[in-house]
Motif scaffolding. Structure first.
Motif, mmCIF file in Angstrom:
data_model
loop_
_atom_site.group_PDB
_atom_site.id
_atom_site.type_symbol
_atom_site.label_atom_id
_atom_site.label_comp_id
_atom_site.label_asym_id
_atom_site.label_seq_id
_atom_site.Cartn_x
_atom_site.Cartn_y
_atom_site.Cartn_z
ATOM 1 N N THR A 116 -64.762 -15.738 -86.455
ATOM 2 C CA THR A 116 -65.685 -16.803 -86.849
ATOM 3 C C THR A 116 -64.984 -18.144 -86.904
ATOM 4 O OG1 THR A 116 -66.919 -15.189 -88.144
ATOM 5 C CG2 THR A 116 -67.360 -17.489 -88.595
ATOM 6 N N TYR A 117 -63.762 -18.169 -87.409
ATOM 7 C CA TYR A 117 -63.014 -19.420 -87.446
ATOM 8 C C TYR A 117 -62.720 -19.911 -86.026
ATOM 9 C CZ TYR A 117 -59.723 -22.971 -88.896
ATOM 10 O OH TYR A 117 -59.097 -24.166 -89.099
ATOM 11 N N TRP B 69 -65.765 -21.466 -84.709
ATOM 12 C CA TRP B 69 -65.999 -22.765 -85.339
ATOM 13 C C TRP B 69 -65.072 -23.824 -84.772
ATOM 14 C CZ3 TRP B 69 -63.821 -24.456 -90.555
ATOM 15 C CH2 TRP B 69 -64.421 -25.640 -90.981
ATOM 16 N N THR C 261 -63.309 -16.916 -94.287
ATOM 17 C CA THR C 261 -63.749 -18.015 -93.435
ATOM 18 C C THR C 261 -63.850 -19.305 -94.235
ATOM 19 O OG1 THR C 261 -64.985 -16.457 -92.059
ATOM 20 C CG2 THR C 261 -65.542 -18.771 -91.832
ATOM 21 N N ALA C 262 -64.409 -19.218 -95.440
ATOM 22 C CA ALA C 262 -64.501 -20.405 -96.291
ATOM 23 C C ALA C 262 -63.118 -20.897 -96.692
ATOM 24 C CB ALA C 262 -65.338 -20.088 -97.536
ATOM 25 N N GLY D 20 -61.563 -22.689 -93.772
ATOM 26 C CA GLY D 20 -62.171 -23.990 -93.514
ATOM 27 C C GLY D 20 -61.790 -25.051 -94.531
ATOM 28 N N GLU E 174 -67.558 -29.834 -94.460
ATOM 29 C CA GLU E 174 -66.834 -28.644 -94.006
ATOM 30 C C GLU E 174 -67.456 -27.379 -94.592
ATOM 31 O OE1 GLU E 174 -64.431 -28.679 -91.740
ATOM 32 O OE2 GLU E 174 -64.732 -30.840 -91.612
ATOM 33 N N ASP F 105 -70.719 -26.586 -92.836
ATOM 34 C CA ASP F 105 -70.517 -25.965 -91.532
ATOM 35 C C ASP F 105 -70.084 -24.507 -91.663
ATOM 36 O OD1 ASP F 105 -71.165 -28.382 -90.416
ATOM 37 O OD2 ASP F 105 -69.086 -28.959 -90.000
ATOM 38 N N VAL F 106 -69.208 -24.229 -92.616
ATOM 39 C CA VAL F 106 -68.742 -22.860 -92.818
ATOM 40 C C VAL F 106 -69.881 -21.965 -93.290
ATOM 41 C CG1 VAL F 106 -67.277 -21.422 -94.290
ATOM 42 C CG2 VAL F 106 -66.332 -23.441 -93.213
ATOM 43 N N VAL G 244 -71.378 -18.788 -91.241
ATOM 44 C CA VAL G 244 -71.328 -17.448 -91.832
ATOM 45 C C VAL G 244 -72.729 -16.854 -91.926
ATOM 46 C CG1 VAL G 244 -70.890 -16.211 -93.994
ATOM 47 C CG2 VAL G 244 -69.158 -17.721 -93.063
#
Length: 143
Positions: free
Chosen positions: A34-35, A38, A88-89, A92, A112, A115-116, A120
């Motif tokens: 996921t990162y 992104w 993921t958070a 970010g 940010e 977006d995260v 998700v």
């Protein structure tokens, strides 16, 4: 740990250990994918949207295939969703926290975090769940 499919039918402690192990490793894999989805500008050329989405989808399918018992696999999937979202958070937000931004830190982090959370909720979780459901259809819901 070596055979989570067999451990998912074992004792309660074996089932929990299997679910936690599979869930945390799946959450780590989905967080990394996921990162990469992104931050596509930082990713190598081969790591496009399709490849990373397929990785998250396959991780969801592997949760069911590694934890054969339905109760254990649902626990592992919920651990994977929570761990993946948290990692993921954290990935970010970490660059901003490492810069030691003082009073404006909260204002800088809002876009940010938005977006995260969007990625998700609308990317990671549906792909993970869809992969899990496809594996249930393929493998069958054994309880």
């Amino acid at each position: 740990m070596i055979r989570p499919a067999r451990a998912s039918y074992g004792s309660r402690s074996e089932r929990i250990a299997s679910a936690v192990t599979v869930g945390l490793l799946t959450g780590l894999a989905t967080a990394m994918a996921t990162y990469t989805l992104w931050q596509t500008s930082l990713a190598p050329g081969w790591a496009g949207d399709t490849v990373m989405a397929a990785l998250v989808f396959a991780a969801g399918a592997l949760v069911k295939l590694l934890c054969q018992n339905l109760e254990t696999s649902v626990l592992a999937l919920s651990i994977a969703v929570v761990a993946g979202a948290a990692l993921t958070a954290a990935a970010g937000v970490a660059p901003y926290l490492l810069l030691d931004i003082g009073t404006l830190g909260g204002i800088v982090l809002l876009p940010e975090l938005r977006d995260v959370i969007t990625l998700v909720v609308f990317g990671q979780v549906p792909l993970l769940l869809f992969g899990y459901l496809v594996a249930i259809v393929y493998d069958g819901a054994t309880a």
